[in-house]
Write an enzyme that holds these catalytic residues in place. Structure first.
Site, PDB file in Angstrom:
ATOM      1  N   GLY A   4      27.606   6.923 -87.354  1.00 43.00           N
ATOM      2  CA  GLY A   4      26.946   7.481 -88.608  1.00 43.00           C
ATOM      3  C   GLY A   4      27.014   6.747 -89.759  1.00 43.00           C
ATOM      4  N   GLY A  51      26.858   6.765 -94.225  1.00 44.90           N
ATOM      5  CA  GLY A  51      26.604   7.420 -95.527  1.00 44.90           C
ATOM      6  C   GLY A  51      26.744   6.604 -96.786  1.00 44.90           C
ATOM      7  N   GLY A  52      26.864   7.000 -97.981  1.00 45.99           N
ATOM      8  CA  GLY A  52      26.726   6.235 -99.143  1.00 45.99           C
ATOM      9  C   GLY A  52      27.782   5.140 -98.946  1.00 45.99           C
ATOM     10  CG  MET A  53      31.530   5.974 -99.240  1.00 46.45           C
ATOM     11  SD  MET A  53      31.611   5.222-100.794  1.00 46.45           S
ATOM     12  CE  MET A  53      32.211   6.554-101.943  1.00 46.45           C
ATOM     13  CB  VAL A 110      31.380   4.818 -89.189  1.00 45.60           C
ATOM     14  CG1 VAL A 110      32.670   4.792 -88.448  1.00 45.60           C
ATOM     15  CG2 VAL A 110      31.541   5.070 -90.617  1.00 45.60           C
ATOM     16  CE  LYS A 147      33.281   4.660 -93.545  1.00 48.43           C
ATOM     17  NZ  LYS A 147      33.431   5.691 -94.301  1.00 48.43           N
ATOM     18  CG  ASP A 200      34.989  11.512-100.886  1.00 49.48           C
ATOM     19  OD1 ASP A 200      34.567  12.376-101.191  1.00 49.48           O
ATOM     20  OD2 ASP A 200      34.292  10.739-100.102  1.00 49.48           O
TER      21      ASP A 200
END
Lengths: 592, 266
Positions: free
Chosen positions: A56, A58-60, A63, A78, A172
């Site tokens: 997946g 995301g903003g971070m 992964v 990650k 978070d």
């Protein structure tokens, strides 16, 4: 080499696409006959970790699932956004933080094994956990039972309590960061990642959807965060797990932020009144604006959550209606008889009264009837749809034949819509700071809400073609409902006026040739069709109903915030059918 | 009609003289800064009929997206004015319409190229006709007026931090160090269609006025008062150069773009 997903040109030795993070595999030259899967070179990170697949992004960062090629250990890797490694300040902070995180060792925390830097990119090597996130869990189930909640959240509290003692604030906490293994063990992910990356969201406006739902008031202010900020976020998560809804939700991220800082959360009992009273007490405490008023430690919060298991349920007629057959089935599935027995008595009673209550509710519903809406008759016949002067999606201009129909003279008002809410048929509109006058058009309603309302009043949403015909001058293809003169504030409410929603029927000289009002400006309107920019190329020229499927629904007419260009009667806008927008309402139509 | 001098793309300087003896001077420059690998800012200055049109767009959205979005934005505005100036519609409507078209073009480009999802651009557009100046901004590109040795910010950023500040949720001091100060709430390409939260800006210029427009790379490191000191006197091209040099001396963390328009009146 070119990325197969987004076509970005990457340098020849890149392992991942710079734009989207897609793994870039290179074919090796096959000598002799080899099985096809062996011709692809494996992507290896840090010499030993072979990437299995992308999990997946995301903003971070992105992964991957990978396997250590010697030990066979499965890991999640990650890759942080490459922008981060270019800034020396961020780089040293990253290393400091990652060292701290690597010290966390707890059964309920996804372990960070290692971190490494390669090709100017940072990778975090983490424990690979099979299971579902709490987010997926809630999505599947709607809401969770008290037993499930106590089981899951007490484990999250253990993880947080430990990390807080080690001096690490998660920053978070949200359902997407809580993993649940098939044997119901909880693993909290991404500890401190938010700080690692400086909390900066690297994407453009409006992309980081959803994360604001769980932010603490002090986080929104940009203040220093301590353990109690995590508890607030966990409180929001708990609220969602128990009710299926977050306490503050709005189309605008900003409204959500403001609510976290200024508005008291709703009682969870309003949304799910089968909950014990203690759940409300706990949630309101943990969601206090002032950290001093919350639980002061994860251990304290855990104790409170565990007390829920022994709390009595409140049985009210309304709560019975909310415990549907599905809930009951879920509750009994996989649970021990001892646990079930505590609710059995309630279930039996519910079973007896449920039909009565549904019946009773139906009587109640029928008592709230729709308010009448004035309609305009649009006779059968041809009209010209689209505009040569317009955007590409308004072309080609076609002659379209429509059967006769009726369309509401005005948009549906707050008062009219409210009746449908009172009848428990329509969902409440999104609460925007707009004109709440009973005769102002309702806004903050999704396409789905609009459709529900029109069906409730035994009508339907107009098709795009019907809407455009009703907005036209009879027989002449003009730019605007009233003709070709450009808009002014006497004819329509748009960005050059005072930027407030007006009551319906305020612009008499803006009427269409058929006498339909407010078709340009004030609030835009949902219509029935799916949006496709090429729709006119292939559309039926007799009673067209638009594409069969799509992603967005068409919006027509422009709003008080639109430029004059968007007020043109053939202008097409669109949005996702579930979006509740501040500038969009609707009107209904019916066939003759 | 006037004459327009164009130097190279990176550093333009234009002098426009009118029959009415009014003069408008424009200087501009864009710099990648000291940290970023690409310049995602883009700017344009066009002199069409009696109008001087100045645009800056600051692209967002990853490696290629930002650069493309800002170019689409500026090109779309230019094209819109070139095509529609003859229609004789009011300038204020045309600016909004031009932005509306730019918004749609960025959005369409992004939807046709999945890798560019989320690309957008903050922008500012200034149109000057005689002594009238109209402007519209989206996001955190700014317009300043320098008059009588004072500086005034004419635009209010569409950013999260500005809203928090307006609503009294944070203080001015807190706003400078807010971890989310890079979040913009309005931009071209950000929504399915463009909506404006405030009326278009308007200003009557007087002799000697300097209008300074810039991307956030400038004011992130230089205060308004410092901008005034560097821009209030002297040759505007030197001012632009000096502003960019100063931003770079302070780290040059972002792309920096500045345009100054000097209104020399009659």
């Amino acid at each position: 080499m070119k990325c197969p997903k987004c076509n970005t040109e990457n340098s020849a030795d890149s392992k991942f696409c710079l734009s989207c993070g897609e793994p870039l595999t290179r074919k090796t030259i096959a000598i002799g006959v080899m099985p096809p899967q062996q011709t692809e070179e494996k992507i290896v990170i840090g010499k030993n970790y072979e990437v299995v697949k992308k999990l997946g992004e995301g903003g971070m960062g992105v992964v991957f699932h990978a396997i250590h090629n010697l030990s066979g250990q499965e890991v999640a890797i990650k890759m942080l956004p490459p922008e981060l490694s270019k800034d020396d300040g961020i780089r040293s902070r990253f290393i400091n933080e990652a060292r701290l995180l690597a010290k966390l060792d707890h059964p309920n925390i996804v372990t960070l094994y290692n971190f490494l830097e390669e090709d100017q990119k940072f990778y975090l090597i983490m424990q690979f956990v099979r299971g579902k996130t709490l987010e997926e869990y809630i999505k599947e189930r709607g809401k969770l039972s008290i037993d499930e909640v106590v089981n899951i959240f007490s484990q999250v509290c253990d993880a947080l309590g430990y990390a807080h003692q080690m001096g690490v604030v998660h920053r978070d906490i949200k359902p997407a960061n809580i993993m649940i293994t098939p044997d119901m063990r909880v693993k909290v992910m991404d500890f401190g990642i938010a700080k690692l990356t400086g909390g900066t969201r690297l994407t453009a406006t409006g992309i980081a959807v959803g994360t604001v739902w769980y932010m603490s008031p002090e986080q929104i202010r940009g203040a220093e965060l301590d353990a109690r900020s995590d508890l607030y976020s966990l409180g929001v998560t708990l609220f969602e797990a128990l009710t299926g809804k977050v306490p503050f939700d709005s189309e605008s991220d900003y409204e959500v932020r403001k609510c976290h800082v200024e508005v008291n959360p709703p009682s969870p009992l309003i949304i799910n009144n089968s909950l014990p009273k203690a759940a409300e007490t706990i949630l309101l405490k943990v969601l206090s604006k002032n950290p001093d008023d919350r639980y002061q430690s994860a251990q304290e919060f855990k104790k409170a959550i565990e007390s829920l298991r022994s709390s009595p349920y409140i049985i009210t007629p309304e709560s019975q209606s909310q415990i549907g057959a599905q809930d009951l089935a879920q509750k009994s599935k996989g649970r021990s008889w001892i646990k079930i027995s505590s609710v059995v008595a309630g279930i039996v009673i519910i079973g007896v009264v449920i039909y009565y209550f549904l019946f009773y509710q139906r009587i109640m519903t029928s008592n709230v009837s729709p308010l009448r809406a004035e309609q305009v008759y649009i006779p059968a016949g041809e009209f010209i749809m689209g505009s040569e002067k317009g955007e590409e999606d308004e072309k080609p201009v076609r002659k379209v034949l429509l059967s006769a129909f009726y369309i509401d003279k005005y948009e549906v008002t707050n008062l009219q819509y409210q009746r449908c809410v009172e009848a428990r048929v329509c969902g409440a509109p999104q609460n925007f700071l707009v004109n709440k006058s009973p005769s102002a058009p309702v806004v903050g309603v999704s396409y789905n809400d609009a459709k529900t309302y029109c069906e409730w009043v035994k009508k339907r949403l107009p098709t795009e073609a019907e809407w455009e015909k009703a907005a036209s001058q009879k027989g002449v293809n003009t730019d605007y409902p009233w003709g070709n003169d450009r808009p002014d504030c006497k004819r329509a409410n748009f960005v050059e006026c005072d930027l407030k929603i007006k009551e319906v029927g305020s612009f008499l000289s803006g009427a269409s040739g058929y006498g339909v009002m407010d078709m340009a400006g004030n609030v835009a309107e949902w219509v029935a069709d799916w949006y496709d920019k090429n729709a006119y190329l292939t559309m039926n020229t007799t009673n067209p109903k638009g594409p069969l499927t799509g992603t967005y629904r068409v919006i027509r007419g422009g709003s008080f915030k639109s430029s004059s260009l968007d007020l043109r009667k053939s202008n097409r806008m669109y949005a996702s059918p579930s979006e509740r927008l501040m500038t969009v309402g609707f009107r209904c139509a019916r066939s003759e | 009609m006037g004459i327009t001098l164009h130097l190279e793309r990176l550093t333009q300087f234009s002098l426009v003289l009118r029959e009415s003896r009014m003069a408008v001077y424009v200087a501009n420059m864009s710099h990648t800064g000291m940290v970023r690998a690409v310049n995602e800012d883009y700017y344009g200055y066009f002199h069409l009929a009696n109008y001087d049109i100045l645009v800056i767009a600051d692209g967002m959205g990853g490696h290629r997206g930002g650069k493309i979005a800002s170019k689409i934005a500026v090109d779309a505005v230019r094209e819109y004015f070139e095509t529609h100036l003859k229609d004789g519609r009011p300038i204020e409507s045309m600016i909004d319409e031009a932005f509306g078209v730019a918004n749609r073009m960025i959005r369409d480009f992004a939807s046709a190229n999945p890798g560019l999802y989320g690309m957008g651009a903050t922008a500012i557009c200034l149109v000057v006709e005689n002594n009238k100046a109209f402007y519209r901004h989206l996001g955190d590109c700014r317009l300043y007026l320098i008059r009588d040795e004072k500086i005034k910010r004419l635009t209010k950023d569409h950013t999260l931090v500005q809203k928090l500040l307006d609503d009294g949720i944070i203080t001015l001091a807190e706003s400078f160090f807010h971890p989310e100060r890079n979040i913009v709430s309005k931009a071209l390409g950000g929504r399915f269609y463009l909506e404006f939260d405030e009326p278009i800006g308007f200003l009557e210029m007087v002799n000697g006025d300097r209008l300074l427009m810039c991307s956030d790379g400038l004011f992130d490191s230089i205060s308004d008062e410092e901008i005034l000191e560097l821009a209030k006197h002297g040759d505007i091209q030197n001012c632009v150069q000096e502003l960019i040099n100063e931003a770079n001396r302070r780290g040059g963390n972002d792309n920096i773009t500045v345009q100054i328009l000097l209104y020399a009146g009659e």
